[in-house]
Design a protein around this motif. Structure first.
Motif, PDB file in Angstrom:
ATOM      1  N   VAL A   1      -4.409   1.244 -10.556  1.00 43.37           N
ATOM      2  CA  VAL A   1      -3.665   1.297  -9.030  1.00 43.37           C
ATOM      3  C   VAL A   1      -2.472   2.132 -10.192  1.00 43.37           C
ATOM      4  O   VAL A   1      -1.723   1.580 -10.765  1.00 43.37           O
ATOM      5  CB  VAL A   1      -2.867   0.164  -8.922  1.00 43.37           C
ATOM      6  CG1 VAL A   1      -2.304   0.962  -7.524  1.00 43.37           C
ATOM      7  CG2 VAL A   1      -4.150  -0.750  -8.018  1.00 43.37           C
ATOM      8  N   LEU A   2      -2.082   3.763  -9.658  1.00 41.70           N
ATOM      9  CA  LEU A   2      -1.551   4.538  -9.920  1.00 41.70           C
ATOM     10  C   LEU A   2       0.450   4.183  -8.812  1.00 41.70           C
ATOM     11  O   LEU A   2      -0.171   4.310  -7.532  1.00 41.70           O
ATOM     12  CB  LEU A   2      -1.698   6.085  -9.714  1.00 41.70           C
ATOM     13  CG  LEU A   2      -0.593   6.982 -10.290  1.00 41.70           C
ATOM     14  CD1 LEU A   2      -0.979   6.620 -12.228  1.00 41.70           C
ATOM     15  CD2 LEU A   2      -1.717   8.111 -10.467  1.00 41.70           C
TER      16      LEU A   2
ATOM     17  N   GLN B   1      -7.318   7.827  -2.095  1.00 37.92           N
ATOM     18  CA  GLN B   1      -5.923   7.626  -1.746  1.00 37.92           C
ATOM     19  C   GLN B   1      -6.048   6.647  -0.805  1.00 37.92           C
ATOM     20  O   GLN B   1      -6.578   6.716   0.278  1.00 37.92           O
ATOM     21  CB  GLN B   1      -4.889   8.347  -1.068  1.00 37.92           C
ATOM     22  CG  GLN B   1      -4.757   9.394  -2.814  1.00 37.92           C
ATOM     23  CD  GLN B   1      -5.213  10.196  -3.460  1.00 37.92           C
ATOM     24  OE1 GLN B   1      -6.739  10.873  -2.841  1.00 37.92           O
ATOM     25  NE2 GLN B   1      -5.551  10.236  -4.445  1.00 37.92           N
ATOM     26  N   VAL B   2      -4.589   5.767  -0.679  1.00 36.36           N
ATOM     27  CA  VAL B   2      -4.488   5.109   0.649  1.00 36.36           C
ATOM     28  C   VAL B   2      -4.783   5.463   1.966  1.00 36.36           C
ATOM     29  O   VAL B   2      -3.681   6.678   1.719  1.00 36.36           O
ATOM     30  CB  VAL B   2      -3.372   3.588   0.654  1.00 36.36           C
ATOM     31  CG1 VAL B   2      -3.166   2.853   2.000  1.00 36.36           C
ATOM     32  CG2 VAL B   2      -3.432   3.565  -0.412  1.00 36.36           C
TER      33      VAL B   2
ATOM     34  N   LYS C   1       0.843  -1.164   0.036  1.00 34.60           N
ATOM     35  CA  LYS C   1      -0.009   0.083  -0.357  1.00 34.60           C
ATOM     36  C   LYS C   1       0.912   1.072  -0.069  1.00 34.60           C
ATOM     37  O   LYS C   1       0.650   2.497  -0.564  1.00 34.60           O
ATOM     38  CB  LYS C   1      -1.389  -0.256   1.065  1.00 34.60           C
ATOM     39  CG  LYS C   1      -2.077  -1.219   1.529  1.00 34.60           C
ATOM     40  CD  LYS C   1      -2.727  -1.023  -0.287  1.00 34.60           C
ATOM     41  CE  LYS C   1      -3.692  -2.420   0.196  1.00 34.60           C
ATOM     42  NZ  LYS C   1      -3.238  -3.413  -0.707  1.00 34.60           N
ATOM     43  N   SER C   2       2.336   1.315   0.081  1.00 36.68           N
ATOM     44  CA  SER C   2       3.014   2.481   0.877  1.00 36.68           C
ATOM     45  C   SER C   2       3.728   2.564  -0.579  1.00 36.68           C
ATOM     46  O   SER C   2       3.640   3.699  -1.041  1.00 36.68           O
ATOM     47  CB  SER C   2       3.817   2.437   1.745  1.00 36.68           C
ATOM     48  OG  SER C   2       5.177   1.518   0.464  1.00 36.68           O
TER      49      SER C   2
END
Length: 287
Positions: free
Chosen positions: A251-252, A285-286, A236-237
């Protein structure tokens, strides 16, 4: 070398919108593309930079000086084109040239007439008879004819057809060949910026999300297209933004080659500036 334009923590509060500590700088000899969705704050930023609206906080300097320090010379050295005609529409290009010659000590009539010919604008026709694209070409001709060192363009190519836009981009590239010249170019036509911009500043909801070299975005950023299982496995980072579609996740990521090595079963596509903008605006955004 001192930048032509330095914007630091520029802030403007409205009842329903805030331009929030916007910062970026434009080195000499470069084109800065300013992108963001409608209402993101691009025009507010430009208006505040030019002192057309009062900023609440922050500093803006041109060649190390604030606009108020030497306003007359600054007016000569900064060419501005907005998304709209700046002249009475009963005027002709010839009369606009006469007025501009009185307004600018650096006015060059030969350069102006050269642009009128290049852009195929009749000098004796009233502006009201021109199409939107022709009006934009006239504004650009005026901006380029008083020997500016910095061009500030707010959607200046939006009314032009693809052929004339391409010709205009060549004009802008010629302008910055003198390394003392620079351009700040706000545009929703991101393909134009992909052709000419050196750097991209992305404003979203009044804040700068990033200011990066265009080549870093084009060559390094990528989009992982995957199913739910792989999405859950992605670190996720590494996720800048993501969006769930009907049958896949987009997913970018900032390093597409690393993603290709790490997630071998995933499709990792190149990311255009449009793709990046879309994922940031419409994605999440996460937390």
């Amino acid at each position: 070398m001192e930048p032509i334009l330095q914007v630091e923590n520029l802030t403007k509060q409205y009842p329903d919108f805030k331009l929030d500590q916007v910062s970026f700088s434009i080195p000499r000899g470069t084109i800065m593309g300013l992108i963001g969705e409608n209402g993101a704050g691009k025009s507010t930023t430009i208006n505040a930079i030019l002192d057309l609206i009062r900023k609440d906080a922050g500093t803006v300097t041109f060649w190390g000086q604030e606009l108020s320090a030497t306003p007359k010379q600054m007016k000569e050295d900064i060419g501005v084109v907005f998304d709209g005609i700046n002249f009475y529409e009963t005027l002709t290009p010839a009369k606009v040239g006469t007025i501009s010659a009185a307004a600018y000590t650096q006015w060059n009539a030969a350069v102006y007439n050269g642009y009128l010919a290049k852009f195929q604008l009749a000098s004796d026709k009233e502006i009201k008879t021109f199409s939107k694209g022709m009006k934009m070409k006239l504004c650009i001709a005026v901006a380029l004819s008083h020997k500016p060192k910095l061009l500030i363009l707010d959607e200046a190519t939006s009314g032009l057809d693809p052929i004339m836009r391409d010709d205009m981009l060549d004009v802008f590239l010629d302008f910055i060949q003198d390394e003392n010249h620079s351009i700040l170019m706000s545009s929703h036509i991101t393909t134009d910026l992909e052709k000419v911009a050196d750097n991209i500043t992305f404003i979203h909801e009044g804040k700068v999300l990033f200011c990066k070299a265009k080549d870093e975005l084009r060559y390094n950023y990528g989009i992982i297209r995957c199913g739910a299982a792989l999405f859950e496995a992605i670190d996720k980072s590494e996720i800048l933004a993501y969006r769930k579609l009907d049958y896949q996740w987009d997913v970018l990521v900032a390093d597409k080659e690393k993603a290709r090595r790490k997630y071998k079963t995933a499709v990792v596509d190149n990311a255009s500036i449009d793709d990046i903008l879309l994922l940031y605006v419409k994605g999440e955004q996460v937390q």
